[in-house]
Design an enzyme around this catalytic site. Sequence first.
Site, PDB file in Angstrom:
ATOM      1  N   LYS A 198      21.550  31.199  49.383  1.00 58.01           N
ATOM      2  CA  LYS A 198      20.750  32.417  49.200  1.00 58.01           C
ATOM      3  C   LYS A 198      21.105  33.018  47.858  1.00 58.01           C
ATOM      4  O   LYS A 198      22.215  32.813  47.349  1.00 58.01           O
ATOM      5  CB  LYS A 198      21.078  33.427  50.316  1.00 58.01           C
ATOM      6  CG  LYS A 198      19.958  34.390  50.600  1.00 58.01           C
ATOM      7  CD  LYS A 198      18.880  33.722  51.442  1.00 58.01           C
ATOM      8  CE  LYS A 198      17.836  34.673  51.926  1.00 58.01           C
ATOM      9  NZ  LYS A 198      16.944  34.048  52.901  1.00 58.01           N
ATOM     10  N   GLY A 249       5.058  44.378  63.669  1.00 60.38           N
ATOM     11  CA  GLY A 249       4.774  43.855  62.338  1.00 60.38           C
ATOM     12  C   GLY A 249       3.339  43.375  62.284  1.00 60.38           C
ATOM     13  O   GLY A 249       2.760  42.948  63.306  1.00 60.38           O
ATOM     14  N   GLY A 276       2.465  41.677  59.118  1.00 64.56           N
ATOM     15  CA  GLY A 276       2.541  41.025  57.818  1.00 64.56           C
ATOM     16  C   GLY A 276       2.279  39.537  57.973  1.00 64.56           C
ATOM     17  O   GLY A 276       1.585  39.093  58.900  1.00 64.56           O
ATOM     18  N   ASN A 277       2.880  38.764  57.073  1.00 66.49           N
ATOM     19  CA  ASN A 277       2.625  37.323  57.051  1.00 66.49           C
ATOM     20  C   ASN A 277       2.959  36.656  58.386  1.00 66.49           C
ATOM     21  O   ASN A 277       2.120  35.954  58.970  1.00 66.49           O
ATOM     22  CB  ASN A 277       3.433  36.692  55.907  1.00 66.49           C
ATOM     23  CG  ASN A 277       3.391  35.188  55.930  1.00 66.49           C
ATOM     24  OD1 ASN A 277       4.244  34.542  56.518  1.00 66.49           O
ATOM     25  ND2 ASN A 277       2.367  34.609  55.337  1.00 66.49           N
TER      26      ASN A 277
HETATM   27  P1  NAD Z   1       5.827  41.189  55.537  1.00 63.77           P
HETATM   28  O1  NAD Z   1       6.391  42.057  54.478  1.00 63.77           O
HETATM   29  O2  NAD Z   1       4.620  40.354  55.246  1.00 63.77           O
HETATM   30  O3  NAD Z   1       5.476  42.082  56.831  1.00 63.77           O
HETATM   31  C1  NAD Z   1       6.375  42.995  57.374  1.00 63.77           C
HETATM   32  C2  NAD Z   1       5.630  43.813  58.423  1.00 63.77           C
HETATM   33  O4  NAD Z   1       6.575  44.649  59.081  1.00 63.77           O
HETATM   34  C3  NAD Z   1       4.556  44.737  57.838  1.00 63.77           C
HETATM   35  O5  NAD Z   1       3.436  44.725  58.674  1.00 63.77           O
HETATM   36  C4  NAD Z   1       5.226  46.110  57.888  1.00 63.77           C
HETATM   37  O6  NAD Z   1       4.281  47.180  58.017  1.00 63.77           O
HETATM   38  C5  NAD Z   1       6.034  45.964  59.165  1.00 63.77           C
HETATM   39  N1  NAD Z   1       7.102  46.957  59.284  1.00 63.77           N
HETATM   40  C6  NAD Z   1       7.989  47.349  58.342  1.00 63.77           C
HETATM   41  N2  NAD Z   1       8.783  48.310  58.857  1.00 63.77           N
HETATM   42  C7  NAD Z   1       8.392  48.496  60.133  1.00 63.77           C
HETATM   43  C8  NAD Z   1       8.817  49.349  61.187  1.00 63.77           C
HETATM   44  N3  NAD Z   1       9.829  50.184  61.033  1.00 63.77           N
HETATM   45  N4  NAD Z   1       8.167  49.274  62.390  1.00 63.77           N
HETATM   46  C9  NAD Z   1       7.129  48.444  62.563  1.00 63.77           C
HETATM   47  N5  NAD Z   1       6.688  47.606  61.594  1.00 63.77           N
HETATM   48  C10 NAD Z   1       7.300  47.644  60.406  1.00 63.77           C
HETATM   49  O7  NAD Z   1       7.060  40.280  56.031  1.00 63.77           O
HETATM   50  P2  NAD Z   1       7.005  38.859  56.727  1.00 63.77           P
HETATM   51  O8  NAD Z   1       7.040  37.802  55.699  1.00 63.77           O
HETATM   52  O9  NAD Z   1       5.958  38.847  57.771  1.00 63.77           O
HETATM   53  O10 NAD Z   1       8.473  38.839  57.405  1.00 63.77           O
HETATM   54  C11 NAD Z   1       8.740  39.539  58.604  1.00 63.77           C
HETATM   55  C12 NAD Z   1      10.121  39.132  59.106  1.00 63.77           C
HETATM   56  O11 NAD Z   1      10.165  37.726  59.302  1.00 63.77           O
HETATM   57  C13 NAD Z   1      11.317  39.439  58.196  1.00 63.77           C
HETATM   58  O12 NAD Z   1      12.440  39.685  59.005  1.00 63.77           O
HETATM   59  C14 NAD Z   1      11.518  38.126  57.459  1.00 63.77           C
HETATM   60  O13 NAD Z   1      12.855  37.990  56.977  1.00 63.77           O
HETATM   61  C15 NAD Z   1      11.244  37.154  58.570  1.00 63.77           C
HETATM   62  N6  NAD Z   1      10.896  35.806  58.118  1.00 63.77           N
HETATM   63  C16 NAD Z   1       9.838  35.609  57.310  1.00 63.77           C
HETATM   64  C17 NAD Z   1       9.501  34.310  56.915  1.00 63.77           C
HETATM   65  C18 NAD Z   1       8.292  34.020  56.074  1.00 63.77           C
HETATM   66  O14 NAD Z   1       8.035  32.845  55.825  1.00 63.77           O
HETATM   67  N7  NAD Z   1       7.521  35.021  55.653  1.00 63.77           N
HETATM   68  C19 NAD Z   1      10.302  33.220  57.334  1.00 63.77           C
HETATM   69  C20 NAD Z   1      11.382  33.458  58.175  1.00 63.77           C
HETATM   70  C21 NAD Z   1      11.677  34.766  58.555  1.00 63.77           C
END
Ligand code: NAD
Length: 431
Positions: A110, A222, A224-225
């Site tokens: 990391k 969430g 997001g992605n």
């Molecule tokens: P993202 O930034 O696309 O989405 C995050 C979402 O969480 C958003 O909808 C945001 O509004 C919401 N959020 C933030 N604070 C919040 C709260 N207090 N209450 C409710 N919702 C809240 O992020 P992502 O890529 O979807 O990642 C989400 C999680 O998954 C993270 O923990 C990340 O480390 C993990 N993750 C992501 C990936 C990846 O490929 N994107 C891979 C492994 C793990």
Amino acid sequence: MNSGRPKPYNSFETAQEQFDAVATRLGLDTGTRELLRSPLREYSFAIPVRMDDGSVRVFRGFRVQHNDARGPCKGGIRFHPLETLDTVRALAMWMTWKCAVVDIPLGGGKGGIICDPHNLSLAEQERLCRGFVRQVVRNVGPTLDVPAPDVMTSGQHMLWMLDEFEAIRGEHLPGFITGKPVGLGGSLGRTEATGYGVVFTIRETLRELGLRAEDTRASVQGFGNVAQYAIELLMQLGGTVTCVSCWDQKDQVAYSYRRRSGVDLAELRSITDRFGGIDSKRARELGYEVLDGDAWLEQEVEILIPAALENQIHIDNVDRIAPTVRLIAEGANGPTGPRADAVIRERGIFMIPDLLANSGGVTCSYFEQVQSNMNYYWSRDEVLGKLDLKMTSAFRAVAELAQRENLYMRDAAYVIAVTRVAQASRDRGWV
Ligand code: NAD
């Protein structure tokens, strides 16, 4: 001296405590324990950057390589104003276990830079990315350590880093970094990989529990992605999603959006910004009930998917989980606090732990690396088909061990991961 104040949360201490518990369960010898509870290599360095106004600012960067007994290190690079070496160490260690549990031939790494990209122009961010690469160029590469995007870094940052790396090395080496845009060395399927992977593990769990996707409801934290693609595939399998929760940037609070008959994914996406924030006013107009941020947790559903942030299910809200809930799939990293986790375990809810549930992201990054190294790119169906196979077999291995040894799924996943890394370290003659 004990000041009486609670100790600030230190994720590296947490990661080491988790490891110690598994090491004890496995009866690891002292040498192997010593080796695996700390990173193999750590780089901490200054990155001088010429700012747009002509001044020079010196940023601090880190790259940690926790363990590469099973293959080159893999893990993202984060931009964060509060980044610490300990956070990066913890995340590197968790990457080692994640790669091992899904059985891809990679180790854990990391990186991070202490900075807030909101306050940097694009040109300054580009110089920062190039500066980072100049500091670590001797210690990273397609066969050594392969970075990727993470918090506040994107495909654009990866391309700048790749360009600097290739310029210094004087050759094309697209396998140096992943998360590149499609067409410039990126993999089809990467965007949806993590969310789809979460659902591959949910599908297998439903089989275990004798449930049909069509008869299940889910609530998701969430949007997001990870969350959006998990919802997409879950709905394709016939499931209904009744509630999603996300952060409202305007009101600086989280809301949950509920429609008991099922949310309309396309409709919600059309009122969502690029950070995964739903427009609460428009959601109300569309007939969604707008509830408090934790309401997603107490919905009468069979499936909970925390896919936002760490430590969202904790001892003060775990009792809000409805009795209907049969399984939790951790899309986010570390969404369940240790005390809440003990309650969930006690209640007999099936837990698909983060290192297994969200490993689709790193698995697809591995596929990107393979394609980049071959300079031959697969179709989306091929990528997602291989992802399904990999994740399903990882799930089966963990579930079988959990059943055989009567273990909680999280413990079974850790046992498999640590056993594999310990074995590789032993086979190499390190311990
Ligand atoms: P993202 O930034 O696309 O989405 C995050 C979402 O969480 C958003 O909808 C945001 O509004 C919401 N959020 C933030 N604070 C919040 C709260 N207090 N209450 C409710 N919702 C809240 O992020 P992502 O890529 O979807 O990642 C989400 C999680 O998954 C993270 O923990 C990340 O480390 C993990 N993750 C992501 C990936 C990846 O490929 N994107 C891979 C492994 C793990």
